[in-house]
Scaffold this motif. Structure first.
Motif, mmCIF file in Angstrom:
data_model
loop_
_atom_site.group_PDB
_atom_site.id
_atom_site.type_symbol
_atom_site.label_atom_id
_atom_site.label_comp_id
_atom_site.label_asym_id
_atom_site.label_seq_id
_atom_site.Cartn_x
_atom_site.Cartn_y
_atom_site.Cartn_z
ATOM 1 N N MET A 1 6.636 38.819 23.134
ATOM 2 C CA MET A 1 7.378 40.041 22.775
ATOM 3 C C MET A 1 6.530 40.907 21.850
ATOM 4 N N ALA A 2 6.551 42.210 22.075
ATOM 5 C CA ALA A 2 5.712 43.129 21.319
ATOM 6 C C ALA A 2 6.096 43.168 19.844
ATOM 7 N N ARG A 3 5.077 43.193 18.996
ATOM 8 C CA ARG A 3 5.285 43.330 17.559
ATOM 9 C C ARG A 3 4.683 44.656 17.087
ATOM 10 N N LEU A 4 5.196 45.128 15.978
ATOM 11 C CA LEU A 4 4.743 46.377 15.374
ATOM 12 C C LEU A 4 4.092 46.018 14.043
ATOM 13 N N ILE A 5 2.769 46.186 13.949
ATOM 14 C CA ILE A 5 2.038 45.719 12.771
ATOM 15 C C ILE A 5 1.391 46.903 12.065
ATOM 16 N N TYR A 6 1.910 47.219 10.891
ATOM 17 C CA TYR A 6 1.345 48.270 10.041
ATOM 18 C C TYR A 6 0.254 47.657 9.172
ATOM 19 N N PHE A 7 -0.971 48.060 9.384
ATOM 20 C CA PHE A 7 -2.039 47.532 8.557
ATOM 21 C C PHE A 7 -2.225 48.383 7.305
ATOM 22 N N ALA A 8 -2.560 47.686 6.226
ATOM 23 C CA ALA A 8 -2.826 48.332 4.944
ATOM 24 C C ALA A 8 -3.934 47.553 4.260
ATOM 25 N N PHE A 9 -4.614 48.218 3.361
ATOM 26 C CA PHE A 9 -5.727 47.580 2.665
ATOM 27 C C PHE A 9 -5.572 47.820 1.165
ATOM 28 N N PRO A 10 -4.468 47.282 0.590
ATOM 29 C CA PRO A 10 -4.140 47.593 -0.811
ATOM 30 C C PRO A 10 -5.055 46.892 -1.794
ATOM 31 N N ARG A 11 -5.282 47.575 -2.911
ATOM 32 C CA ARG A 11 -6.072 47.006 -4.002
ATOM 33 C C ARG A 11 -5.197 46.576 -5.178
ATOM 34 N N GLY A 12 -3.891 46.792 -5.036
ATOM 35 C CA GLY A 12 -2.972 46.425 -6.103
ATOM 36 C C GLY A 12 -2.687 47.550 -7.067
ATOM 37 N N SER A 13 -3.506 48.607 -7.050
ATOM 38 C CA SER A 13 -3.313 49.732 -7.960
ATOM 39 C C SER A 13 -2.208 50.648 -7.452
ATOM 40 N N VAL A 14 -1.797 51.576 -8.303
ATOM 41 C CA VAL A 14 -0.732 52.508 -7.934
ATOM 42 C C VAL A 14 -1.278 53.501 -6.913
ATOM 43 N N SER A 63 -1.255 40.698 23.419
ATOM 44 C CA SER A 63 -1.745 41.832 24.203
ATOM 45 C C SER A 63 -0.823 43.038 24.122
ATOM 46 N N ASP A 64 0.459 42.820 23.829
ATOM 47 C CA ASP A 64 1.398 43.943 23.767
ATOM 48 C C ASP A 64 1.718 44.387 22.334
ATOM 49 N N ASP A 65 0.996 43.857 21.336
ATOM 50 C CA ASP A 65 1.207 44.291 19.958
ATOM 51 C C ASP A 65 0.856 45.769 19.803
ATOM 52 N N VAL A 66 1.561 46.418 18.880
ATOM 53 C CA VAL A 66 1.274 47.807 18.523
ATOM 54 C C VAL A 66 0.732 47.806 17.097
ATOM 55 N N VAL A 67 -0.485 48.304 16.931
ATOM 56 C CA VAL A 67 -1.150 48.296 15.629
ATOM 57 C C VAL A 67 -1.107 49.700 15.039
ATOM 58 N N VAL A 68 -0.643 49.791 13.791
ATOM 59 C CA VAL A 68 -0.571 51.072 13.087
ATOM 60 C C VAL A 68 -1.621 51.057 11.985
ATOM 61 N N LEU A 69 -2.523 52.033 12.042
ATOM 62 C CA LEU A 69 -3.623 52.081 11.076
ATOM 63 C C LEU A 69 -3.509 53.306 10.176
ATOM 64 N N PRO A 70 -3.845 53.161 8.886
ATOM 65 C CA PRO A 70 -3.898 54.334 8.000
ATOM 66 C C PRO A 70 -4.994 55.286 8.456
ATOM 67 N N ASP A 71 -4.798 56.564 8.220
ATOM 68 C CA ASP A 71 -5.775 57.544 8.699
ATOM 69 C C ASP A 71 -7.066 57.562 7.901
ATOM 70 N N VAL A 88 -1.505 53.312 16.840
ATOM 71 C CA VAL A 88 -0.913 54.530 16.302
ATOM 72 C C VAL A 88 -1.568 54.769 14.953
ATOM 73 N N VAL A 89 -1.847 56.019 14.617
ATOM 74 C CA VAL A 89 -2.439 56.359 13.327
ATOM 75 C C VAL A 89 -1.352 56.904 12.410
ATOM 76 N N PHE A 90 -1.194 56.282 11.246
ATOM 77 C CA PHE A 90 -0.234 56.746 10.252
ATOM 78 C C PHE A 90 -0.983 57.640 9.277
ATOM 79 N N SER A 91 -0.683 58.934 9.313
ATOM 80 C CA SER A 91 -1.438 59.913 8.549
ATOM 81 C C SER A 91 -0.659 60.381 7.332
ATOM 82 N N GLN A 92 -1.256 60.162 6.152
ATOM 83 C CA GLN A 92 -0.647 60.604 4.906
ATOM 84 C C GLN A 92 -1.571 61.515 4.101
ATOM 85 N N GLY A 93 -2.806 61.742 4.592
ATOM 86 C CA GLY A 93 -3.748 62.500 3.771
ATOM 87 C C GLY A 93 -4.564 63.490 4.576
ATOM 88 N N ILE A 94 -4.354 64.770 4.346
ATOM 89 C CA ILE A 94 -5.141 65.785 5.042
ATOM 90 C C ILE A 94 -6.612 65.658 4.683
#
Length: 320
Positions: A1-14, A63-71, A88-94
């Motif tokens: 079954m397809a999963r929706l995975i939002y990737f992030a690369f946090p450093r712990g800072s605000v 194979s059917d996972d959906v990966v969401v990457l920060p822009d 899918v690209v998650f865009s928060q920064g121009i």
């Protein structure tokens, strides 16, 4: 079954962008989507706000996972075309996206760029201009009314978060003291590296907020201050022009610290005078914050993912 995975690369800072990624995952799981928060083994999950997400920490994709990457994740964006996964690209920064990731996006085959999710209309318009024909969906960022709301006693004080503009913050403080000595005694509430709850408490207990937004796609901190009943003055960070009006703040041109000190003095005069003019200004702020609510975001997010990947929704109620 397809999963929706939002990737992030946090450093712990605000970092507001990290908070929004986690809020997406939380909301989607609440809506019945099989969503996860993906991080690497060396990333530091934020602790400066309360959250509850299910983490994905391995590299065993289906194979059917959906990966969401920060822009701004340029290395990951370069690898996606060879992985055979729906992205899918998650865009928060121009600006950060353009500076870091446009070259990576240019490596995608013609007409094969992933869809984008943008947090604001100005950002969405910039993506469409840079990448004509690309699918761009809107899931607006929000000033979370579950946390940022009026309450408690206020004192005449200036709340501010100098992280993005430390030099400007010091200049404005000095200019206010010299140009407007009647306000030299106002206390300053510094919200540097504050937790989300500390930010909300700082806004609720202060009458004024100095906006030090810089290079924003939206910039939600002034919206959060409005939601807590602060009179706002300062910079829009460019992206804040999407919500800034002459009614909801004393806004000034970017980088003009003298004008910011003057605007802050105007705001302080208004607070000192009180009456209908102050009430009108506060109501304009509350109404603006309501237009950027969590409730509005939740409706938009559901619509976006039912369009992009309805197969990742496994039930109509919360998963957790």
């Amino acid at each position: 079954m397809a999963r929706l995975i939002y990737f992030a690369f946090p450093r712990g800072s605000v970092q507001g962008g990290q908070k929004m990624i986690i809020r997406h995952v939380e909301a989607l799981r609440g809506l019945g989507f099989d969503a996860y928060y993906g991080t690497g083994p060396h990333n530091v999950v934020p602790t400066w706000f309360e959250h509850n997400v299910v983490r994905f920490t391995d590299s065993n994709f289906r194979s059917d996972d959906v990966v969401v990457l920060p822009d701004d994740a340029h290395d990951s964006l370069r690898r996606i075309p060879s992985m055979g996964l729906k992205a899918v690209v998650f865009s928060q920064g121009i600006y950060l996206s353009a500076a870091l990731s446009y070259e990576a996006l240019e490596t995608f085959p013609e007409g094969r760029l992933p869809p984008f999710i943008a947090v604001g209309q100005r950002l969405a318009a910039t993506i469409r201009r840079a990448w004509p024909g690309t699918q761009v969906e809107l899931a607006p960022c929000f000033a979370d009314e579950r946390i940022f709301r009026p309450g408690g006693a206020k004192r005449d004080a200036i709340a501010y978060a100098p992280r993005k503009r430390p030099i400007e913050a010091n200049a404005i403080r000095a200019f206010l003291r010299r140009f407007h000595p009647r306000h030299a005694g106002l206390p300053w509430t510094v919200l540097e590296n504050a937790t989300e709850l500390e930010m909300a408490d700082g806004f609720r207990s202060s009458t004024l907020f100095l906006s030090l937004s810089r290079l924003e796609s939206i910039g939600i901190t002034p919206l959060e201050a409005m939601a807590c009943g602060c009179v706002v003055a300062g910079f829009t960070g460019v992206g804040g022009q999407e919500f800034a009006t002459t009614a909801n703040g004393f806004w000034v041109p970017e980088d003009d610290c003298g004008a910011a000190a003057d605007a802050l003095a105007q705001a302080a005069d208004l607070v000192a005078t009180g009456g209908p003019a102050l009430k009108w200004r506060l109501e304009a702020g509350y109404e603006t914050a309501r237009q950027w609510s969590y409730a509005r975001f939740l409706t938009a997010l559901e619509e976006v993912w039912m369009k992009l990947a309805p197969e990742t929704r496994i039930q109509t109620g919360p998963l957790d």
